[in-house]
Design a protein around this motif. Structure first.
Motif, PDB file in Angstrom:
ATOM      1  N   THR A 145      71.669  73.742  63.620  1.00 18.06           N
ATOM      2  CA  THR A 145      72.832  73.094  63.002  1.00 18.06           C
ATOM      3  C   THR A 145      73.048  71.701  63.586  1.00 18.06           C
ATOM      4  OG1 THR A 145      73.897  75.229  62.597  1.00 18.06           O
ATOM      5  CG2 THR A 145      75.316  73.285  62.580  1.00 18.06           C
ATOM      6  N   ALA A 155      76.362  62.880  61.060  1.00 15.56           N
ATOM      7  CA  ALA A 155      77.755  63.185  61.384  1.00 15.56           C
ATOM      8  C   ALA A 155      78.360  62.238  62.412  1.00 15.56           C
ATOM      9  CB  ALA A 155      77.872  64.634  61.881  1.00 15.56           C
ATOM     10  N   SER A 280      78.226  76.692  72.320  1.00 19.45           N
ATOM     11  CA  SER A 280      79.106  76.006  71.374  1.00 19.45           C
ATOM     12  C   SER A 280      78.850  74.509  71.450  1.00 19.45           C
ATOM     13  CB  SER A 280      80.578  76.281  71.690  1.00 19.45           C
ATOM     14  OG  SER A 280      80.957  75.688  72.924  1.00 19.45           O
ATOM     15  N   THR A 282      80.924  70.641  69.974  1.00 21.22           N
ATOM     16  CA  THR A 282      82.036  70.026  69.267  1.00 21.22           C
ATOM     17  C   THR A 282      81.629  68.641  68.789  1.00 21.22           C
ATOM     18  OG1 THR A 282      83.617  71.206  70.674  1.00 21.22           O
ATOM     19  CG2 THR A 282      84.467  69.353  69.390  1.00 21.22           C
ATOM     20  N   TYR A 284      82.920  65.151  67.594  1.00 21.98           N
ATOM     21  CA  TYR A 284      84.073  64.251  67.624  1.00 21.98           C
ATOM     22  C   TYR A 284      83.751  63.047  66.738  1.00 21.98           C
ATOM     23  CZ  TYR A 284      85.406  67.016  71.704  1.00 21.98           C
ATOM     24  OH  TYR A 284      85.748  68.054  72.555  1.00 21.98           O
ATOM     25  N   SER A 285      84.461  62.933  65.636  1.00 23.44           N
ATOM     26  CA  SER A 285      84.195  61.862  64.675  1.00 23.44           C
ATOM     27  C   SER A 285      85.211  60.742  64.828  1.00 23.44           C
ATOM     28  CB  SER A 285      84.248  62.413  63.243  1.00 23.44           C
ATOM     29  OG  SER A 285      84.145  61.369  62.306  1.00 23.44           O
ATOM     30  N   SER A 290      88.758  63.053  63.850  1.00 23.14           N
ATOM     31  CA  SER A 290      88.936  64.496  63.973  1.00 23.14           C
ATOM     32  C   SER A 290      87.794  65.094  64.778  1.00 23.14           C
ATOM     33  CB  SER A 290      88.988  65.144  62.585  1.00 23.14           C
ATOM     34  OG  SER A 290      87.732  64.994  61.926  1.00 23.14           O
ATOM     35  N   SER A 291      87.944  66.373  65.107  1.00 23.68           N
ATOM     36  CA  SER A 291      86.890  67.084  65.811  1.00 23.68           C
ATOM     37  C   SER A 291      86.700  68.458  65.183  1.00 23.68           C
ATOM     38  CB  SER A 291      87.230  67.235  67.296  1.00 23.68           C
ATOM     39  OG  SER A 291      88.380  68.040  67.467  1.00 23.68           O
ATOM     40  N   LYS A 292      85.503  69.000  65.317  1.00 23.58           N
ATOM     41  CA  LYS A 292      85.207  70.332  64.800  1.00 23.58           C
ATOM     42  C   LYS A 292      84.294  71.042  65.774  1.00 23.58           C
ATOM     43  CE  LYS A 292      83.407  72.859  60.794  1.00 23.58           C
ATOM     44  NZ  LYS A 292      82.849  72.761  59.417  1.00 23.58           N
ATOM     45  N   LYS A 293      84.671  72.295  66.118  1.00 18.34           N
ATOM     46  CA  LYS A 293      83.896  73.069  67.079  1.00 18.34           C
ATOM     47  C   LYS A 293      83.071  74.142  66.361  1.00 18.34           C
ATOM     48  CE  LYS A 293      84.272  75.465  71.521  1.00 18.34           C
ATOM     49  NZ  LYS A 293      85.177  75.841  72.634  1.00 18.34           N
ATOM     50  N   TYR A 294      81.826  74.298  66.793  1.00 16.39           N
ATOM     51  CA  TYR A 294      80.918  75.317  66.268  1.00 16.39           C
ATOM     52  C   TYR A 294      80.555  76.245  67.426  1.00 16.39           C
ATOM     53  CZ  TYR A 294      80.131  71.908  62.471  1.00 16.39           C
ATOM     54  OH  TYR A 294      80.284  71.011  61.431  1.00 16.39           O
ATOM     55  N   GLU A 295      80.529  77.543  67.176  1.00 12.60           N
ATOM     56  CA  GLU A 295      80.233  78.501  68.236  1.00 12.60           C
ATOM     57  C   GLU A 295      79.071  79.407  67.841  1.00 12.60           C
ATOM     58  OE1 GLU A 295      83.817  79.762  70.748  1.00 12.60           O
ATOM     59  OE2 GLU A 295      84.666  79.647  68.727  1.00 12.60           O
TER      60      GLU A 295
END
Length: 353
Positions: A145, A155, A280, A282, A284-285, A290-295
């Motif tokens: 990913t 991204a 995981s 994260t 950070y854009s 914003s930020s998005k976390k993937y686990e």
């Protein structure tokens, strides 16, 4: 349903820590399994050691136990050999398995140097068997990913820098001279043990391509040596477009939970867990603020992802993995060779490879 899945019967060469992790993962009951794995045989330095390994790590199972590795190679019921021995034995273990007509999954670092690896791949090509370096980190869905977000979706924009570290306090001073962590003849040092993961993240973060198609960075490296063994390595991969991958390993201190940061023109990614085992990350854009976390999801440690991929490749008649092809193993070992050339760490086998 399981009968429709490709099945591999594994012979395990070596009963150390990484082999215990591998068999534990393959024995797990998984809903999303892509293959069926059978631990068919265990090869160890003695039958008693093999029995103790099975009792501890494969309770309720009854694989054939051999007091030598040769028993694994000669076993007609073994489809593929997993090699979990120290680095210095990988070349001969691979050649013995290949000579017996077995497929091979060999732990990282695949060999002590690129020349040894090429010898193994030449033998595999002549025999027509599947061989792959067990760089399991590349097969994690989380890793896949990250690559997609970086190189396809852009991204974080254009990638500028990658920082990656793998450090563990291994209490080297307390170990005897024949420990695999202190003996150069066994491939001792942080570079092949942990630094190879940092190089892997540096390459994956820098370029969408692998193997022969990948960009060729300039390498600058320094090592701290004790009795000829590196206890710390720092390397920089410099790409023609100005991108840098700063990679460090140590056996004296411990890596922070965020082991890798990838910085781009529109944000950054922090990757957490262990350098070998991401849990995981994260994104950070800065572009959208914003930020998005993937686990990571799944039981165990995650060795089954590479094992499933191997089973699918073999079922398809392939001799190489597209995720970890032979050319990529040669590329990584070539980089490690150059880091050692600049840093000073040497193995006796370098002279005879």
């Amino acid at each position: 349903m399981s009968g429709e899945l490709p099945t591999l019967r594994w012979g395990i060469v070596g009963t150390g820590l990484i082999s215990s992790w591998f068999v534990h993962d393959l024995a797990l009951d998984r809903e999303d399994a892509k293959a069926r794995h059978i631990i068919q045989a265990i090869g160890s330095s003695s039958v008693d050691k093999g029995k103790a390994f099975v009792e501890k790590h494969l309770p309720g199972q009854s694989p054939t136990i051999y007091g030598s590795y040769e028993g694994i190679y000669a076993d007609a019921n073994v489809d593929i050999v997993y090699i979990g021995t120290p680095h210095a034995f990988h070349k001969q273990n691979c050649l013995d398995a290949i000579n017996a007509g077995k497929h091979v999954l060999c732990e990282k670092s695949f060999a002590l140097n690129a020349k040894e690896a090429q010898t193994v791949f030449d033998a595999a090509k002549a025999k027509g068997v599947f061989v792959m370096e067990a760089m399991w980190t590349r097969f994690f869905p989380l890793t896949r990913t990250i690559q997609s977000l970086l190189h396809k979706e852009k991204a974080i924009g254009s990638i500028h820098r990658i920082f990656c570290d793998f450090a563990m306090d291994q209490n080297i001073a307390s170990l005897g001279p024949e420990s695999r962590l202190k003996n150069p003849a066994l491939g001792a040092g942080t570079l092949l043990d942990t630094g190879v993961y940092c190089v892997t993240w540096g390459l994956l973060g820098s370029d969408a391509e692998i193997g022969e198609k990948a960009q060729k960075p300039e390498i600058i490296a320094k090592q701290t040596l004790v009795d000829g063994v590196d206890i710390a390595t720092s390397a920089v991969l410099l790409y023609p477009n100005g991108r840098q991958a700063i990679l460090t390993s140590s056996s004296i201190v411990k890596t922070k939970s965020v082991f890798c940061t990838i910085q781009g023109t529109e944000g950054y990614i922090d990757i957490e867990g262990y350098t070998s085992t991401p849990v995981s990350f994260t994104v950070y854009s800065s572009k959208v603020g914003s930020s998005k976390k993937y686990e990571s999801k799944g039981p165990g440690m995650g060795f089954y992802w590479e094992a499933d991929a191997v089973a699918l490749d073999i079922a398809a008649g392939k001799t190489q993995s597209e995720i970890m092809p032979w050319a990529e193993t040669i590329r990584v070992l070539g980089i490690l060779d150059e880091i050692r050339r600049q840093g000073g760490a040497r193995f006796p086998q370098d002279e005879t490879a």
